[in-house]
Write an enzyme that holds these catalytic residues in place. Structure first.
Site, PDB file in Angstrom:
ATOM      1  N   SER A  35       0.847  -1.189   0.000  1.00 27.65           N
ATOM      2  CA  SER A  35       0.000   0.000   0.000  1.00 27.65           C
ATOM      3  C   SER A  35       0.879   1.234   0.000  1.00 27.65           C
ATOM      4  O   SER A  35       1.985   1.215   0.577  1.00 27.65           O
ATOM      5  CB  SER A  35      -0.907   0.025   1.237  1.00 27.65           C
ATOM      6  OG  SER A  35      -1.551   1.282   1.371  1.00 27.65           O
ATOM      7  N   TYR A  82      -1.861  -0.724  10.334  1.00 29.88           N
ATOM      8  CA  TYR A  82      -1.927  -1.018   8.900  1.00 29.88           C
ATOM      9  C   TYR A  82      -0.679  -0.498   8.192  1.00 29.88           C
ATOM     10  O   TYR A  82      -0.059  -1.209   7.399  1.00 29.88           O
ATOM     11  CB  TYR A  82      -3.185  -0.367   8.315  1.00 29.88           C
ATOM     12  CG  TYR A  82      -3.370  -0.603   6.838  1.00 29.88           C
ATOM     13  CD1 TYR A  82      -3.814  -1.833   6.366  1.00 29.88           C
ATOM     14  CD2 TYR A  82      -3.121   0.404   5.912  1.00 29.88           C
ATOM     15  CE1 TYR A  82      -4.002  -2.058   5.010  1.00 29.88           C
ATOM     16  CE2 TYR A  82      -3.297   0.191   4.554  1.00 29.88           C
ATOM     17  CZ  TYR A  82      -3.740  -1.042   4.111  1.00 29.88           C
ATOM     18  OH  TYR A  82      -3.919  -1.259   2.754  1.00 29.88           O
TER      19      TYR A  82
END
Length: 237
Positions: free
Chosen positions: A132, A146
């Site tokens: 990501s 995350y």
């Protein structure tokens, strides 16, 4: 001849969103595709019918289940690890068990799957891990776990590229920004905030990410390894 004709491809986390687009792309290019799912059985079975691929239930938080799934595939030509979760909220309030589960799925599963796949991969094998842009940039609060998990994948790819390079196996990380999926719809409440960071004022499409994965898996990317490939409309620029 299709680019992946008769190639064996496993996609961990392929029933929805980006994963489903990746399954469709490889299937359209002639690959024999198997993909895993956890909670989206109906979507997985429908995708398998649509593409002629094989759907198998596998819990990516279970190391032994991940290892068994990769092992049972034999000599893979391409492994794509797309399964991942996010836990949002104030770090001081989050459930430690949920955070540990996030790390099992987002970090440990990619590591163990990559190592297990490499045991049997032929020369020229490809491993693609879905990271990501938040591994590079975290512009909002509530996503520390995350972001940590996605940053960890960068070290994973750099290190395993050294280990697998002598056998001609490449490993790369694809780092999407905002992509229009059920998990992050373009019409969702975060649209304006996310687009405010971006040069291209739209969400990406899952098919665009699948195109990058396909290129990294193909013959033109044979000299590309241990690298991060960001596709984010300049979200992180």
């Amino acid at each position: 001849m299709a680019m992946f004709d008769r190639k064996s491809v496993l996609v961990l986390g392929g029933s929805r969103g980006i994963g489903a687009a990746i399954v469709r792309r490889f299937a359209a290019e002639g690959a024999a595709v198997t993909f895993t799912y956890a909670g989206s059985r109906e979507a997985a079975l429908e995708l398998a019918r649509e593409t002629g691929s094989t759907a198998v239930m596998t819990d990516s938080s279970d190391r032994d289940a991940v290892l068994a799934r990769v092992r049972d595939m034999g000599a893979l030509d391409v492994l794509v690890v797309n399964a991942g979760i996010a836990v949002f909220g104030d770090a001081l309030d989050q459930d430690p068990d949920e955070i540990d589960r996030l790390f099992r799925i987002n970090v440990l599963a990619p590591y163990h799957a990559s190592v297990e796949a490499a045991r049997r991969m032929p020369e020229g094998g490809r491993i693609i891990i879905m990271g990501s842009v938040n591994g590079d940039r975290m512009p909002v609060p509530g996503m520390a776990s995350y972001a940590l998990s996605k940053s960890a994948l960068q070290g994973l790819a750099r290190g395993l590229a050294r280990d697998f390079g002598p056998r001609g196996i490449t490993i790369n990380v694809v780092q999407p920004g905002p992509i229009d999926t059920d998990a992050n719809p373009e019409a969702g409440p975060m649209k304006e905030l996310m687009h405010s960071f971006m040069a291209l004022k739209r969400h990406g499409r899952p098919e665009e990410v699948a195109g990058m994965v396909a290129w990294l898996s193909g013959p033109e990317a044979g000299f590309v390894t241990g690298a991060m490939h960001t596709i984010d409309g300049a979200f992180g620029a």
